[in-house]
Structures are given as C-alpha cells and as structure tokens.
Design an enzyme around this catalytic site. Sequence first.
Site, PDB file in Angstrom:
ATOM      1  N   CYS A   7       0.828  -1.183   0.032  1.00 18.87           N
ATOM      2  CA  CYS A   7       0.118   0.169  -0.063  1.00 18.87           C
ATOM      3  C   CYS A   7       0.822   1.147  -0.065  1.00 18.87           C
ATOM      4  O   CYS A   7       1.476   1.545   1.060  1.00 18.87           O
ATOM      5  CB  CYS A   7      -1.057   0.124   1.265  1.00 18.87           C
ATOM      6  SG  CYS A   7      -1.871   1.457   1.269  1.00 18.87           S
ATOM      7  N   ASN A  11      -1.382   4.131  -4.741  1.00 21.52           N
ATOM      8  CA  ASN A  11      -1.880   2.965  -5.128  1.00 21.52           C
ATOM      9  C   ASN A  11      -1.509   1.917  -4.205  1.00 21.52           C
ATOM     10  O   ASN A  11      -0.444   2.101  -3.545  1.00 21.52           O
ATOM     11  CB  ASN A  11      -1.376   2.605  -6.670  1.00 21.52           C
ATOM     12  CG  ASN A  11      -2.026   3.391  -7.415  1.00 21.52           C
ATOM     13  OD1 ASN A  11      -2.977   3.873  -7.871  1.00 21.52           O
ATOM     14  ND2 ASN A  11      -0.898   4.056  -8.630  1.00 21.52           N
ATOM     15  N   THR A  12      -2.665   0.820  -4.315  1.00 18.05           N
ATOM     16  CA  THR A  12      -2.122  -0.229  -3.394  1.00 18.05           C
ATOM     17  C   THR A  12      -2.351  -1.579  -4.575  1.00 18.05           C
ATOM     18  O   THR A  12      -3.208  -1.531  -5.355  1.00 18.05           O
ATOM     19  CB  THR A  12      -3.301  -0.599  -2.339  1.00 18.05           C
ATOM     20  OG1 THR A  12      -3.372   0.589  -1.512  1.00 18.05           O
ATOM     21  CG2 THR A  12      -3.112  -1.871  -1.469  1.00 18.05           C
ATOM     22  N   GLY A 107      10.254   4.159   6.347  1.00 15.78           N
ATOM     23  CA  GLY A 107       9.034   3.714   5.585  1.00 15.78           C
ATOM     24  C   GLY A 107       9.196   2.211   5.549  1.00 15.78           C
ATOM     25  O   GLY A 107      10.387   1.588   4.952  1.00 15.78           O
ATOM     26  N   PRO A 108       8.117   1.242   5.389  1.00 17.25           N
ATOM     27  CA  PRO A 108       8.224   0.106   5.235  1.00 17.25           C
ATOM     28  C   PRO A 108       8.471  -0.351   3.843  1.00 17.25           C
ATOM     29  O   PRO A 108       9.031  -1.334   3.537  1.00 17.25           O
ATOM     30  CB  PRO A 108       6.775  -0.524   5.670  1.00 17.25           C
ATOM     31  CG  PRO A 108       5.850   0.626   5.674  1.00 17.25           C
ATOM     32  CD  PRO A 108       6.800   1.886   6.065  1.00 17.25           C
ATOM     33  N   ASP A 109       8.219   0.586   2.801  1.00  9.81           N
ATOM     34  CA  ASP A 109       8.350   0.352   1.610  1.00  9.81           C
ATOM     35  C   ASP A 109       9.951   0.392   1.239  1.00  9.81           C
ATOM     36  O   ASP A 109      10.607  -0.498   0.404  1.00  9.81           O
ATOM     37  CB  ASP A 109       7.804   1.333   0.601  1.00  9.81           C
ATOM     38  CG  ASP A 109       7.878   2.822   0.877  1.00  9.81           C
ATOM     39  OD1 ASP A 109       8.288   3.068   2.268  1.00  9.81           O
ATOM     40  OD2 ASP A 109       8.141   3.489   0.172  1.00  9.81           O
ATOM     41  N   ARG A 110      10.557   1.138   2.001  1.00 11.01           N
ATOM     42  CA  ARG A 110      11.858   1.308   1.962  1.00 11.01           C
ATOM     43  C   ARG A 110      12.793   0.355   2.508  1.00 11.01           C
ATOM     44  O   ARG A 110      13.875  -0.249   1.984  1.00 11.01           O
ATOM     45  CB  ARG A 110      12.739   2.674   2.598  1.00 11.01           C
ATOM     46  CG  ARG A 110      11.732   4.019   1.985  1.00 11.01           C
ATOM     47  CD  ARG A 110      12.319   4.991   2.614  1.00 11.01           C
ATOM     48  NE  ARG A 110      13.527   5.614   1.884  1.00 11.01           N
ATOM     49  CZ  ARG A 110      14.253   6.849   2.210  1.00 11.01           C
ATOM     50  NH1 ARG A 110      13.562   7.509   3.307  1.00 11.01           N
ATOM     51  NH2 ARG A 110      15.139   7.083   1.749  1.00 11.01           N
ATOM     52  N   THR A 132       5.204   8.454  -5.276  1.00  2.00           N
ATOM     53  CA  THR A 132       4.575   9.683  -4.805  1.00  2.00           C
ATOM     54  C   THR A 132       5.655  10.540  -4.357  1.00  2.00           C
ATOM     55  O   THR A 132       5.769  11.752  -4.801  1.00  2.00           O
ATOM     56  CB  THR A 132       3.545   9.346  -3.591  1.00  2.00           C
ATOM     57  OG1 THR A 132       2.727   8.501  -3.883  1.00  2.00           O
ATOM     58  CG2 THR A 132       2.982  10.929  -3.317  1.00  2.00           C
ATOM     59  N   THR A 184       4.432  25.861 -24.174  1.00  2.72           N
ATOM     60  CA  THR A 184       4.291  25.752 -22.720  1.00  2.72           C
ATOM     61  C   THR A 184       4.520  24.244 -21.978  1.00  2.72           C
ATOM     62  O   THR A 184       4.986  23.848 -21.238  1.00  2.72           O
ATOM     63  CB  THR A 184       3.002  26.347 -22.063  1.00  2.72           C
ATOM     64  OG1 THR A 184       3.174  27.665 -22.619  1.00  2.72           O
ATOM     65  CG2 THR A 184       2.954  26.267 -20.454  1.00  2.72           C
TER      66      THR A 184
END
Length: 262
Positions: A7, A11-12, A107-110, A132, A184
């Site tokens: 998670c 997104n999860t 962070g757990p993702d890391r 993100t 632009t």
Amino acid sequence: MLLAVDCGNTNTVFSIWDGENFIGTWRTASDWRRTADQYFVWLNTLMRLQGIEADITDMIISSTVPRVVFNLRVLADRYYNTRPYVVGKPDCLLPVSVRVDQGTNVGPDRLVNTVSGFDKYGGDLIVVDFGTATTFDVVAEDGAYIGGVIAPGVNLSLEALHQAAAALPHVDISKPQSVIGTNTVACMQSGVFWGYVGLVREICARIKAERDVPMTIISTGGLAPLFQQTADLFDAFEDDLTMHGLQIIHRYNKDNGLEDEH
C-alpha cells in the site's frame, strides 16, 4: 498461498504468490475508507475473471498509509483466517539490519526495497524508487539499510507547478524530443524530465563519493521505465522489486518459527 499487499500513498498492489511465482497482480487506489468486505469482493471478482483459484493461507502487508492497515488486517482475519505480518511492526522480523538514528521510523516500503535489492544484487546498492516521492535507499555491503534521500515525486512536482501557477496547464510527464521547449507543455516536460535526470545523477554521485565504494544503482516504481531510457543513469530496472521483497520477508519469518503466532 501468500497474499502480498503493498500500500503506497497513491496505489495499493495485491499479488498472490504460489510458492514459486506471482500468479496474479492487481492494483487499486489507496483509500483508508475501503472496508475489508470491499477489498474481498474486488479481489475475488478479479481473480475469477482471470480464472485464478487460490486458497490464500498467509498474508503480508507493507503500508505507507497507516490508516489502511486496520481494514487489511480485518480482511486477513475475516476471509482468510490468518493474522498478517506487517512490515515495520516489532513482530515482523527483517533479514537485514537497520542502522539509522535512534527513534527514526523508516518507511516499510524502503525496508522491503532494501531486502529485495540485497537479495537480487548484493550490497553496496542504491535503490531509486519513483513513487509519490522519489526515494533513494542506501544498502551497505552486508545488506543493512543505512539511510537515504527523499525528494518530491515527479507527478507531485508537476501537480504543484500546475496549482501554484495559474497560467500553467496540467501535463503528463514524458521524455521530450529536445531540451529547449517551443511551447508551454514542452517547456514543462523538459524542465521536469531533465531536472529529475539531473537530480538522480547528482544525488547518486554524491552518495557514491560519500561511501567511497563502487555501488550498483537500480530503479523501480511507476515512472522508472521512463527514466531508464537515459543512458548510464541506472544499472538495472526492477518492476516487481517490492513484491519480491515481501515474499522474502514472509519466508524469513516463517523459517524463524513465528508461524504459530499468525
């Protein structure tokens, strides 16, 4: 049969591991209000559509959104009769050490990226994750997580630019044909794309200089393939780095005799 859940802030991802391979992967928007019943109906429907029959017996969760974890725990208990491992909690052991300042919550993702990267490439590693936020995780020779860098994510930067400057439109990131934009949108795309190439190159160079050892740089995350096009920026790209790490952490905990508690 393992259900691995990653998670993130946006997104999860749900993936099912049959002991040898991930046999199905699905993605949904991260939303702490989504109930366990909604998760089950959504996941079960997608499994049936793909003809996947899985008797899920175990579950592991990595979540950067703490409020989501409660309903995922309910999902595990109510529908799969199991207590999930949650990366970052005291009862979820890691096969690598974490050497950071006392009191720091990594962070757990890391942590999962560190475990996975070390398993695939060994130590002295930089993992660049385009999520993100754009994060840089530094893995020591022995596989320990020793710190890193956090920068705003690519899409976050684009959205901030659009919101803060009324005349600038919302644009999607892509690799521009040239550095100098002639409209632009092209100017914004060039600024963000080449700006992040410079950011990644400079931060990785400084990490290498500070560590003073040869280091392997790998990329992962949703926008990683876009930046993988830039020559010599990364040594490798890993699409399923997080899921690979989750199944390694799950196996490590099972092998260390904690299965009776879950």
